[in-house]
Design an enzyme around this catalytic site. Structure first.
Site, short mmCIF file in Angstrom:
data_model
loop_
_atom_site.label_atom_id
_atom_site.label_comp_id
_atom_site.label_asym_id
_atom_site.label_seq_id
_atom_site.Cartn_x
_atom_site.Cartn_y
_atom_site.Cartn_z
N HIS A 49 0.85 -1.19 0.00
CA HIS A 49 0.00 0.00 0.00
C HIS A 49 0.89 1.25 0.00
O HIS A 49 2.08 1.18 0.33
CB HIS A 49 -0.92 -0.03 1.22
N GLU A 51 1.15 3.75 1.96
CA GLU A 51 1.79 4.09 3.23
C GLU A 51 3.08 3.30 3.43
O GLU A 51 4.06 3.81 3.98
CB GLU A 51 0.85 3.76 4.41
ZN ZN Z 1 -3.14 -0.37 3.75
#
Ligand code: ZN
Ligand code: NDP
Length: 358
Positions: A49, A51
């Protein structure tokens, strides 16, 4: 300042458009003492992801930093561990979220988790932009059916072909190039067997595109698609043919041999809402419906239209027999007509592109 960093995060997210399905587009930026120390985007389903990329880049500097993320950090174990846990573990001080994740597995839980860990969370910075960026994903997550775009190229008098069925070419090459860019934003292209028989299109993304091709889906109750049709033989992209219940295994075999997947409905017709549920189950998040008139008519009748892309050429074709953009039965009363809002109008070469949404 929050908006400035969030805008950068949105740009990062958008740069992966057309390649993250069935996942959303997400961007993240890590800021420490007024400096960007990490950034990233979610690039592909199954991969880290946004992040994770951004925090990895920030390394030790993540501690005490502010993280800007365009979508609420996830809180559940999917193919990757929850980002909310990672943000907590890296001891970030503040998280700024553009919009919440409507996915019932997340829906506010990510934010709650961060707050419970003592992280200062701000929600709603550039929310409108973030919602627009993922409108297909949000539609899919909340309805379990694909986001539907109807697309057509028509003359100034609303015709998509002449009375003899000729439609090459109504619009200019510039407009057709734009269609290829729009196709790429969808998981699948849908046409009726009428269009296959009339035009034998290849329905691929061309004009210099490499990478994933949308699935080609043909609505063909009686399996009339010729075995020599381009969508059957060229193997340029996956092809699915949707057929009625009465089509036999024997009839299906040669298509399957050619690599085509047949989807047999439970009835002897292809009902649009049922089809959409079926496609949703197969992780199709968005479809680009390219005609013809009958198929557009069926999507309209069932009000299964989220967006219309109309390319209008300054040409008059005329004729009672020439098909218009949306055929089928239509509505008998004005009050039933599907009302849309124009979101975008643009000249492309000599043609006009209109984007309207429900
Ligand atoms: Zn995530
Ligand atoms: P369509 O491509 O709309 O195909 C219609 C056929 O699809 C039906 O006869 C039906 O055949 C099958 N079908 C299966 N399920 C459905 C359903 N739920 N709703 C509607 N149809 C379904 O063909 P048309 O003849 O309307 O249009 C073709 C013409 O349009 C051609 O002349 C083509 O050149 C032109 N065209 C123009 C475009 C443009 O943008 N300018 C784009 C696309 C086409 P069955 O019962 O056998 O399943």
């Amino acid at each position: 300042m929050d908006e400035r960093y969030m805008r950068f995060a949105l740009q990062l997210a958008e740069s992966a458009s057309g390649q993250t399905s069935p996942n959303p587009l997400v961007g993240a930026v890590v800021v420490k003492n007024g400096e960007i120390v990490g950034f990233g985007a979610h690039l592909k389903a199954g991969e880290p992801h946004a992040e994770v990329h951004a925090l990895r880049m920030a390394g030790e500097k993540a501690e005490g930093a502010t993280v800007y993320v365009t979508l609420e950090p996830c809180s559940h174990y999917g193919r990757t561990p929850p980002c909310a846990d990672l943000l907590i573990e890296k001891k970030v001080k503040r998280v700024v979220v553009a919009t919440t994740d409507p996915n019932p597995l997340v829906a506010g839980k990510g934010i709650e988790k961060l707050r419970r860990a003592g992280i200062d969370v701000t929600v709603g910075v550039l929310k409108e932009e973030a919602d627009a960026l993922n409108e297909m994903f949000f539609h899919y997550i909340s309805t379990k059916t694909p986001y539907v775009t109807l697309k057509y190229a028509m003359s100034l008098d609303g015709k998509i072909a002449t009375k003899t069925g000729e439609s090459k070419w109504i619009t200019s090459e510039d407009a057709r190039r734009d269609v290829h860019r729009e196709r790429r934003m969808h998981d699948a292209i849908v046409v009726g067997v009428g269009t296959i028989l009339a035009d034998d299109p290849s329905l691929t993304v061309r004009f210099g595109h490499e990478g994933k091709q949308p699935i080609r889906i043909v609505l063909d109750t009686h399996l009339r698609t010729p075995l020599h049709a381009n969508v059957v033989t060229d193997r340029m992209a996956p092809t699915w043919i949707v057929v009625g219940h009465h089509v036999t295994e024997e009839q299906m075999k040669p298509y399957e041999h050619a690599g085509v997947q047949i989807i047999r409905m439970n009835e002897n017709k292809i009902d649009v809402p049922t089809l959409l549920l079926e496609l949703g189950k197969r992780n199709v998040m968005s479809i680009f419906v390219e005609g013809g008139a009958h198929v557009h008519g069926s999507f309209l009748r069932s009000r299964s239209v989220q967006q219309v892309l109309a390319y209008i050429a300054p040409t008059l074709i005329g004729g009672n027999e020439a098909p218009s953009a949306v055929g089928g039965e239509g509505f008998g009363r004005m009050m039933d007509a599907l009302r849309l809002q124009v979101k975008h109008v643009q000249m492309i070469g000599r043609d006009i592109k209109i984007v309207a949404k429900g």
